[in-house]
Structure formats: C-alpha cells, structure tokens
Scaffold this motif. Structure first.
Motif, PDB file in Angstrom:
ATOM      1  N   MET A  33      81.063 107.445  45.124  1.00  0.00           N
ATOM      2  CA  MET A  33      82.046 106.419  45.467  1.00  0.00           C
ATOM      3  C   MET A  33      81.894 105.196  44.571  1.00  0.00           C
ATOM      4  SD  MET A  33      82.240 106.780  49.595  1.00  0.00           S
ATOM      5  CE  MET A  33      83.690 105.778  49.824  1.00  0.00           C
ATOM      6  N   LEU A  34      80.655 104.767  44.339  1.00  0.00           N
ATOM      7  CA  LEU A  34      80.439 103.625  43.451  1.00  0.00           C
ATOM      8  C   LEU A  34      80.907 103.937  42.035  1.00  0.00           C
ATOM      9  CD1 LEU A  34      76.936 102.462  44.719  1.00  0.00           C
ATOM     10  CD2 LEU A  34      79.077 101.169  44.876  1.00  0.00           C
ATOM     11  N   TYR A  35      80.606 105.123  41.550  1.00  0.00           N
ATOM     12  CA  TYR A  35      81.004 105.513  40.196  1.00  0.00           C
ATOM     13  C   TYR A  35      82.528 105.581  40.068  1.00  0.00           C
ATOM     14  CZ  TYR A  35      81.047 107.988  35.761  1.00  0.00           C
ATOM     15  OH  TYR A  35      81.268 108.341  34.453  1.00  0.00           O
ATOM     16  N   SER A  36      83.179 106.149  41.077  1.00  0.00           N
ATOM     17  CA  SER A  36      84.643 106.272  41.012  1.00  0.00           C
ATOM     18  C   SER A  36      85.324 104.912  41.088  1.00  0.00           C
ATOM     19  CB  SER A  36      85.161 107.184  42.124  1.00  0.00           C
ATOM     20  OG  SER A  36      85.034 106.574  43.386  1.00  0.00           O
ATOM     21  N   ARG A  37      84.605 103.900  41.576  1.00  0.00           N
ATOM     22  CA  ARG A  37      85.157 102.541  41.658  1.00  0.00           C
ATOM     23  C   ARG A  37      84.802 101.699  40.444  1.00  0.00           C
ATOM     24  NH1 ARG A  37      83.761 102.166  47.971  1.00  0.00           N
ATOM     25  NH2 ARG A  37      85.601 103.286  48.696  1.00  0.00           N
ATOM     26  N   GLY A  38      84.221 102.334  39.421  1.00  0.00           N
ATOM     27  CA  GLY A  38      84.023 101.646  38.156  1.00  0.00           C
ATOM     28  C   GLY A  38      82.624 101.172  37.838  1.00  0.00           C
ATOM     29  N   HIS A  39      81.662 101.420  38.707  1.00  0.00           N
ATOM     30  CA  HIS A  39      80.288 101.004  38.419  1.00  0.00           C
ATOM     31  C   HIS A  39      79.656 101.954  37.399  1.00  0.00           C
ATOM     32  CE1 HIS A  39      79.937  97.967  41.593  1.00  0.00           C
ATOM     33  NE2 HIS A  39      80.701  98.769  42.317  1.00  0.00           N
ATOM     34  N   SER A  40      78.785 101.414  36.559  1.00  0.00           N
ATOM     35  CA  SER A  40      78.078 102.230  35.569  1.00  0.00           C
ATOM     36  C   SER A  40      76.854 102.884  36.210  1.00  0.00           C
ATOM     37  CB  SER A  40      77.617 101.353  34.402  1.00  0.00           C
ATOM     38  OG  SER A  40      76.574 100.486  34.818  1.00  0.00           O
ATOM     39  N   TYR A  41      76.268 103.857  35.495  1.00  0.00           N
ATOM     40  CA  TYR A  41      75.048 104.519  35.973  1.00  0.00           C
ATOM     41  C   TYR A  41      73.962 103.472  36.254  1.00  0.00           C
ATOM     42  CZ  TYR A  41      76.592 109.176  34.342  1.00  0.00           C
ATOM     43  OH  TYR A  41      77.249 110.355  34.153  1.00  0.00           O
ATOM     44  N   LYS A  42      73.795 102.535  35.302  1.00  0.00           N
ATOM     45  CA  LYS A  42      72.739 101.529  35.434  1.00  0.00           C
ATOM     46  C   LYS A  42      72.988 100.612  36.620  1.00  0.00           C
ATOM     47  CE  LYS A  42      71.225 101.381  30.650  1.00  0.00           C
ATOM     48  NZ  LYS A  42      71.044 100.544  29.458  1.00  0.00           N
ATOM     49  N   PRO A  52      68.436 105.810  36.588  1.00  0.00           N
ATOM     50  CA  PRO A  52      69.705 106.289  36.023  1.00  0.00           C
ATOM     51  C   PRO A  52      69.766 107.815  35.940  1.00  0.00           C
ATOM     52  CG  PRO A  52      68.928 104.395  34.791  1.00  0.00           C
ATOM     53  CD  PRO A  52      67.823 104.784  35.751  1.00  0.00           C
ATOM     54  N   ALA A  53      68.632 108.466  35.708  1.00  0.00           N
ATOM     55  CA  ALA A  53      68.604 109.935  35.653  1.00  0.00           C
ATOM     56  C   ALA A  53      68.958 110.535  37.008  1.00  0.00           C
ATOM     57  CB  ALA A  53      67.228 110.423  35.198  1.00  0.00           C
ATOM     58  N   THR A  54      68.493 109.924  38.080  1.00  0.00           N
ATOM     59  CA  THR A  54      68.828 110.405  39.424  1.00  0.00           C
ATOM     60  C   THR A  54      70.312 110.217  39.699  1.00  0.00           C
ATOM     61  OG1 THR A  54      66.600 109.921  40.201  1.00  0.00           O
ATOM     62  CG2 THR A  54      68.310 110.149  41.887  1.00  0.00           C
ATOM     63  N   VAL A  55      70.863 109.099  39.266  1.00  0.00           N
ATOM     64  CA  VAL A  55      72.299 108.848  39.423  1.00  0.00           C
ATOM     65  C   VAL A  55      73.086 109.933  38.697  1.00  0.00           C
ATOM     66  CG1 VAL A  55      74.189 107.265  38.853  1.00  0.00           C
ATOM     67  CG2 VAL A  55      72.033 106.365  39.770  1.00  0.00           C
ATOM     68  N   ARG A  56      72.696 110.257  37.475  1.00  0.00           N
ATOM     69  CA  ARG A  56      73.368 111.320  36.718  1.00  0.00           C
ATOM     70  C   ARG A  56      73.294 112.653  37.453  1.00  0.00           C
ATOM     71  NH1 ARG A  56      71.222 108.595  32.434  1.00  0.00           N
ATOM     72  NH2 ARG A  56      69.382 109.904  32.306  1.00  0.00           N
ATOM     73  N   THR A  57      72.136 112.957  38.029  1.00  0.00           N
ATOM     74  CA  THR A  57      71.968 114.208  38.777  1.00  0.00           C
ATOM     75  C   THR A  57      72.895 114.241  39.985  1.00  0.00           C
ATOM     76  OG1 THR A  57      69.677 114.443  38.048  1.00  0.00           O
ATOM     77  CG2 THR A  57      70.312 115.636  40.048  1.00  0.00           C
ATOM     78  N   TYR A  58      72.931 113.155  40.738  1.00  0.00           N
ATOM     79  CA  TYR A  58      73.818 113.103  41.911  1.00  0.00           C
ATOM     80  C   TYR A  58      75.278 113.258  41.501  1.00  0.00           C
ATOM     81  CZ  TYR A  58      70.039 111.487  45.002  1.00  0.00           C
ATOM     82  OH  TYR A  58      68.899 111.392  45.759  1.00  0.00           O
ATOM     83  N   LEU A  59      75.670 112.619  40.405  1.00  0.00           N
ATOM     84  CA  LEU A  59      77.056 112.730  39.946  1.00  0.00           C
ATOM     85  C   LEU A  59      77.372 114.146  39.472  1.00  0.00           C
ATOM     86  CD1 LEU A  59      77.587 109.327  38.145  1.00  0.00           C
ATOM     87  CD2 LEU A  59      78.738 110.153  40.203  1.00  0.00           C
ATOM     88  N   ARG A  60      76.440 114.764  38.758  1.00  0.00           N
ATOM     89  CA  ARG A  60      76.647 116.140  38.320  1.00  0.00           C
ATOM     90  C   ARG A  60      76.852 117.058  39.525  1.00  0.00           C
ATOM     91  NH1 ARG A  60      71.895 117.510  35.771  1.00  0.00           N
ATOM     92  NH2 ARG A  60      71.183 118.372  37.733  1.00  0.00           N
TER      93      ARG A  60
END
Length: 85
Positions: A33-42, A52-60
């Motif tokens: 939800m945060l990513y789809s609203r424009g927030h960056s991984y960081k 940031p690696a965990t964020v990438r994993t969750y998004l994947r």
C-alpha cells in the motif's frame, strides 16, 4: 456467506469471498500500500523499520500473489471494491 442488498425494486444477491488483497500477509499489504501510494523502498524501510531488501522481498511476493505487473496494477488490486447498485 450470502449478502442481500436492496437496489430499488430489485434485490442483489452476492457471495462473500476473500478479496485478492487478503492473500497478502499484513506486513506485505502495508508495504504494498505504501509503495502503490508513491513511497520509495528506502522510505518504506525507514517507516516500518525494515531493510530495503526486505521491502523488495515483500513487494516481489505481493506482485506474484496478486498477479500484477506494475505499481498502477498494484494500487488497483489493493483498492476496496465499491458496492454498486
């Protein structure tokens, strides 16, 4: 379950089912939800105290589980469907 909704002179019957976004864990859903609203991984990593690696994993995982290919499709998949009469 079964839902009955009055719509003028008509009655709309619908079966309740899990929405697509319910396949995500709460943490994956928050990140998506945060990513789809424009927030960056960081930014997401900082806000949720993740790497940031965990964020990438969750998004994947979210992309795969929701069957989406980009941020726009992700945002649409996460929306709560409107009830129409």
């Amino acid at each position: 379950g079964l839902t009955l909704q009055s719509c003028g002179e008509l009655v709309v019957l619908s079966l309740d089912g899990a929405s697509r976004r319910d396949v995500l864990t709460p943490r994956e859903r928050s990140v998506a939800m945060l990513y789809s609203r424009g927030h960056s991984y960081k930014e997401i990593a900082r806000l949720l105290t993740l790497s940031p690696a965990t964020v990438r994993t969750y998004l994947r995982n979210a992309y795969l589980q929701l069957g989406v290919r980009n941020k726009v499709e992700l945002g649409i998949a996460l929306q709560i469907p409107a009830t129409k009469c």
